[in-house]
Design a protein around this motif. Sequence first.
Motif, PDB file in Angstrom:
ATOM      1  N   ASP A 159      87.207  65.978 -52.175  1.00  0.00           N
ATOM      2  CA  ASP A 159      86.242  67.030 -51.829  1.00  0.00           C
ATOM      3  C   ASP A 159      86.934  68.178 -51.100  1.00  0.00           C
ATOM      4  O   ASP A 159      86.654  69.355 -51.359  1.00  0.00           O
ATOM      5  CB  ASP A 159      85.105  66.471 -50.964  1.00  0.00           C
ATOM      6  N   LEU A 160      87.837  67.841 -50.173  1.00  0.00           N
ATOM      7  CA  LEU A 160      88.592  68.858 -49.439  1.00  0.00           C
ATOM      8  C   LEU A 160      89.332  69.777 -50.405  1.00  0.00           C
ATOM      9  O   LEU A 160      89.214  71.008 -50.326  1.00  0.00           O
ATOM     10  CB  LEU A 160      89.596  68.180 -48.491  1.00  0.00           C
ATOM     11  N   ILE A 161      90.063  69.195 -51.345  1.00  0.00           N
ATOM     12  CA  ILE A 161      90.873  69.998 -52.258  1.00  0.00           C
ATOM     13  C   ILE A 161      89.992  70.765 -53.234  1.00  0.00           C
ATOM     14  O   ILE A 161      90.279  71.927 -53.561  1.00  0.00           O
ATOM     15  CB  ILE A 161      91.907  69.122 -52.992  1.00  0.00           C
ATOM     16  N   ALA A 162      88.896  70.183 -53.688  1.00  0.00           N
ATOM     17  CA  ALA A 162      87.993  70.896 -54.604  1.00  0.00           C
ATOM     18  C   ALA A 162      87.388  72.125 -53.925  1.00  0.00           C
ATOM     19  O   ALA A 162      87.334  73.215 -54.512  1.00  0.00           O
ATOM     20  CB  ALA A 162      86.894  69.966 -55.104  1.00  0.00           C
ATOM     21  N   VAL A 163      86.963  71.983 -52.688  1.00  0.00           N
ATOM     22  CA  VAL A 163      86.381  73.110 -51.953  1.00  0.00           C
ATOM     23  C   VAL A 163      87.427  74.202 -51.744  1.00  0.00           C
ATOM     24  O   VAL A 163      87.164  75.397 -51.944  1.00  0.00           O
ATOM     25  CB  VAL A 163      85.808  72.631 -50.593  1.00  0.00           C
ATOM     26  N   CYS A 164      88.633  73.799 -51.369  1.00  0.00           N
ATOM     27  CA  CYS A 164      89.697  74.772 -51.109  1.00  0.00           C
ATOM     28  C   CYS A 164      90.163  75.443 -52.394  1.00  0.00           C
ATOM     29  O   CYS A 164      90.432  76.640 -52.405  1.00  0.00           O
ATOM     30  CB  CYS A 164      90.854  74.093 -50.384  1.00  0.00           C
ATOM     31  N   ARG A 165      90.251  74.689 -53.490  1.00  0.00           N
ATOM     32  CA  ARG A 165      90.625  75.281 -54.778  1.00  0.00           C
ATOM     33  C   ARG A 165      89.593  76.338 -55.183  1.00  0.00           C
ATOM     34  O   ARG A 165      89.941  77.426 -55.622  1.00  0.00           O
ATOM     35  CB  ARG A 165      90.722  74.204 -55.859  1.00  0.00           C
ATOM     36  N   ASP A 166      88.320  76.020 -55.032  1.00  0.00           N
ATOM     37  CA  ASP A 166      87.270  76.967 -55.425  1.00  0.00           C
ATOM     38  C   ASP A 166      87.251  78.203 -54.535  1.00  0.00           C
ATOM     39  O   ASP A 166      86.826  79.275 -54.971  1.00  0.00           O
ATOM     40  CB  ASP A 166      85.901  76.282 -55.400  1.00  0.00           C
ATOM     41  N   ALA A 172      91.829  81.844 -58.403  1.00  0.00           N
ATOM     42  CA  ALA A 172      90.789  82.536 -59.177  1.00  0.00           C
ATOM     43  C   ALA A 172      91.363  83.694 -59.977  1.00  0.00           C
ATOM     44  O   ALA A 172      90.958  83.946 -61.112  1.00  0.00           O
ATOM     45  CB  ALA A 172      89.681  83.030 -58.241  1.00  0.00           C
ATOM     46  N   THR A 173      92.340  84.397 -59.406  1.00  0.00           N
ATOM     47  CA  THR A 173      92.962  85.524 -60.107  1.00  0.00           C
ATOM     48  C   THR A 173      93.648  85.062 -61.384  1.00  0.00           C
ATOM     49  O   THR A 173      93.577  85.726 -62.418  1.00  0.00           O
ATOM     50  CB  THR A 173      93.987  86.221 -59.193  1.00  0.00           C
ATOM     51  N   LEU A 174      94.300  83.910 -61.339  1.00  0.00           N
ATOM     52  CA  LEU A 174      95.011  83.415 -62.504  1.00  0.00           C
ATOM     53  C   LEU A 174      94.112  82.635 -63.458  1.00  0.00           C
ATOM     54  O   LEU A 174      94.322  82.651 -64.662  1.00  0.00           O
ATOM     55  CB  LEU A 174      96.176  82.519 -62.068  1.00  0.00           C
ATOM     56  N   ALA A 175      93.121  81.923 -62.920  1.00  0.00           N
ATOM     57  CA  ALA A 175      92.345  80.990 -63.738  1.00  0.00           C
ATOM     58  C   ALA A 175      91.176  81.644 -64.459  1.00  0.00           C
ATOM     59  O   ALA A 175      90.727  81.141 -65.472  1.00  0.00           O
ATOM     60  CB  ALA A 175      91.837  79.844 -62.864  1.00  0.00           C
ATOM     61  N   ARG A 176      90.688  82.742 -63.942  1.00  0.00           N
ATOM     62  CA  ARG A 176      89.518  83.385 -64.547  1.00  0.00           C
ATOM     63  C   ARG A 176      89.927  84.693 -65.188  1.00  0.00           C
ATOM     64  O   ARG A 176      90.890  85.334 -64.782  1.00  0.00           O
ATOM     65  CB  ARG A 176      88.463  83.643 -63.475  1.00  0.00           C
ATOM     66  N   GLU A 177      89.155  85.083 -66.169  1.00  0.00           N
ATOM     67  CA  GLU A 177      89.418  86.379 -66.790  1.00  0.00           C
ATOM     68  C   GLU A 177      89.049  87.467 -65.794  1.00  0.00           C
ATOM     69  O   GLU A 177      87.902  87.588 -65.369  1.00  0.00           O
ATOM     70  CB  GLU A 177      88.600  86.528 -68.067  1.00  0.00           C
TER      71      GLU A 177
END
Length: 195
Positions: A159-166, A172-177
Amino acid sequence: MHIVSCAQSRPDLASFGPYPRPWIKPGEPICFSYDIVAEPGPGQSKRGVILSPRPDYSSWEVICDKGTAMGGADEAPSPLGYLIMGVALCLLTHIQSYLHKAPMNIDRIRVEVRAEYATLAPDPDHRASGTGGQGIGRCDGYSCHVLIDSPEPAEKLQDLIAVCRDACMAIATLAREVPTTTRLFINDQQDGVPV
């Protein structure tokens, strides 16, 4: 030579208008910009200044270079090295911030990132194909691994890593268009032309 140093002066932006530099309050949503000014140096070296997004942050001068095989002197990190290091450090910043507010029993944290880059052969029909056969750059993907030594339950750490990744803006700059533009300004013209 210092690779990274606090900028002694802040260069003015010539093509972008002013952007308000807000005071960012922890926990509140905010919009801000990072502005960069970069100029070539000798060989393959470059000098860039990172203009702070906040009035209470310093601006930083960064030197960049390429390896000797690419015509550089190999005296500083490459542009892509800085880019991917930014992903690792941004994610780690979010993890540290989260743990500062909600401490956990963690002995060690490490972030490892692998980015896979390639260059495609130049397209003979492309209008810029006569510019030395630069080819077309691409990124085939990147993987970000977080290694944690901790007695905490696995679900809590996930949960810690999922929240921090999001929350990580670099990921976000690399993963999303992300909408991007490139404009060319010639001889101090007021409005650049799209390229």
